[in-house]
Design a protein around this motif. Structure first.
Motif, short mmCIF file in Angstrom:
data_model
loop_
_atom_site.label_atom_id
_atom_site.label_comp_id
_atom_site.label_asym_id
_atom_site.label_seq_id
_atom_site.Cartn_x
_atom_site.Cartn_y
_atom_site.Cartn_z
N ASN A 115 6.73 -6.53 -6.66
CA ASN A 115 5.65 -5.55 -6.88
C ASN A 115 5.94 -4.27 -6.10
OD1 ASN A 115 4.72 -8.41 -6.93
ND2 ASN A 115 2.93 -7.49 -7.87
N ILE A 116 6.36 -4.43 -4.85
CA ILE A 116 6.68 -3.29 -4.00
C ILE A 116 7.82 -2.49 -4.61
CG2 ILE A 116 7.64 -2.64 -1.74
CD1 ILE A 116 6.04 -5.11 -0.62
N ALA A 117 8.86 -3.20 -5.05
CA ALA A 117 10.02 -2.52 -5.63
C ALA A 117 9.66 -1.75 -6.90
CB ALA A 117 11.12 -3.54 -5.93
N ILE A 118 8.85 -2.36 -7.75
CA ILE A 118 8.47 -1.70 -9.00
C ILE A 118 7.58 -0.48 -8.73
CG2 ILE A 118 7.06 -1.97 -11.10
CD1 ILE A 118 8.32 -4.83 -11.27
N LEU A 119 6.61 -0.63 -7.85
CA LEU A 119 5.72 0.49 -7.54
C LEU A 119 6.46 1.63 -6.85
CD1 LEU A 119 2.55 -1.45 -6.37
CD2 LEU A 119 2.74 0.01 -8.40
N ALA A 120 7.19 1.31 -5.79
CA ALA A 120 7.91 2.36 -5.05
C ALA A 120 9.00 2.97 -5.93
CB ALA A 120 8.50 1.79 -3.77
N GLY A 121 9.75 2.12 -6.63
CA GLY A 121 10.80 2.63 -7.51
C GLY A 121 10.25 3.54 -8.59
N SER A 122 9.15 3.12 -9.22
CA SER A 122 8.51 3.95 -10.26
C SER A 122 8.04 5.28 -9.67
CB SER A 122 7.32 3.23 -10.87
OG SER A 122 7.72 2.06 -11.52
N GLY A 123 7.45 5.20 -8.49
CA GLY A 123 6.95 6.42 -7.86
C GLY A 123 8.06 7.41 -7.58
N SER A 164 0.83 -1.21 0.00
CA SER A 164 0.00 0.00 0.00
C SER A 164 0.86 1.25 0.00
CB SER A 164 -0.94 0.00 1.21
OG SER A 164 -1.83 -1.09 1.11
N PHE A 165 1.94 1.26 0.80
CA PHE A 165 2.87 2.39 0.79
C PHE A 165 3.46 2.58 -0.60
CE2 PHE A 165 7.27 3.85 0.93
CZ PHE A 165 7.09 5.13 1.45
N ALA A 166 3.86 1.47 -1.22
CA ALA A 166 4.45 1.54 -2.57
C ALA A 166 3.43 2.07 -3.58
CB ALA A 166 4.96 0.16 -2.98
N LEU A 167 2.18 1.66 -3.44
CA LEU A 167 1.13 2.15 -4.35
C LEU A 167 0.91 3.65 -4.16
CD1 LEU A 167 -1.06 1.76 -6.47
CD2 LEU A 167 -2.60 1.00 -4.63
#
Length: 173
Positions: free
Chosen positions: A144-152, A60-63
């Motif tokens: 998933n967390i890495a991709i979302l947080a990294g992209s953000g 959720s944080f990553a999103l």
């Protein structure tokens, strides 16, 4: 209108004002996610037993980070707020459809399945599926967390010079 001009007339730097805007976006995204989580918990009360709380919170944080970076980047590219809102809506809908938010990922047409991994919503949807439906834990959703947080964070970093350029040109004041 011209709120940014008034904010910049005070003792705040442009960086602080923009950081505040990013934090406000993150807060709205976080509250929205909390509301959806609450509704989901009431609707599927028994189904949430055994869900990894750590995995859910990290995902959720990553999103929220991805949402904030995406919004900052899109509005940094746009010429004005109206154009930014239109562009953000269109791209968000495309990401939602191709990412499995409206139609389950397994039921998507072949053309959309090819585009799915390029959608931030794909990584969020797939991660939540792994946590809630498949009962997997943090380790399973780390990509998933890495991709979302990294992209953000990358999108946020890329948007900073766009906002700075617009501020220097006086487009935002």
């Amino acid at each position: 209108l011209k709120t940014l001009r008034r904010q910049l007339a005070g003792p705040l730097t442009a960086g602080r004002v923009l950081a505040g805007k990013a934090l406000a976006t993150a807060a709205v995204a976080g509250l929205s996610l909390l509301l959806l989580t609450t509704v989901g918990a009431f609707v599927a009360a028994g189904a949430l037993r055994g869900v990894s709380l750590a995995g859910y919170l990290l995902l959720s944080f990553a999103l929220v980070a991805a949402t904030t970076g995406f919004a900052s980047f899109v509005f940094g590219l746009a010429r004005n707020e109206k154009q930014g809102a239109t562009l953000a809506s269109l791209v968000s809908l495309l990401m939602a459809f191709s990412g499995g938010s409206f139609i389950p990922l397994d039921s998507l047409p072949a053309a959309l399945k090819i585009l799915s991994p390029f959608s931030l919503m794909y990584w969020a949807t797939r991660g939540y599926q792994q946590l809630v439906s498949e009962g997997l834990g943090v380790r399973a959703v780390l990509p998933n967390i890495a991709i979302l947080a990294g992209s953000g964070f990358i999108l946020l970093a890329l948007s900073a010079p766009l906002w700075q350029r617009r501020l220097l040109k006086g487009e935002l004041a």
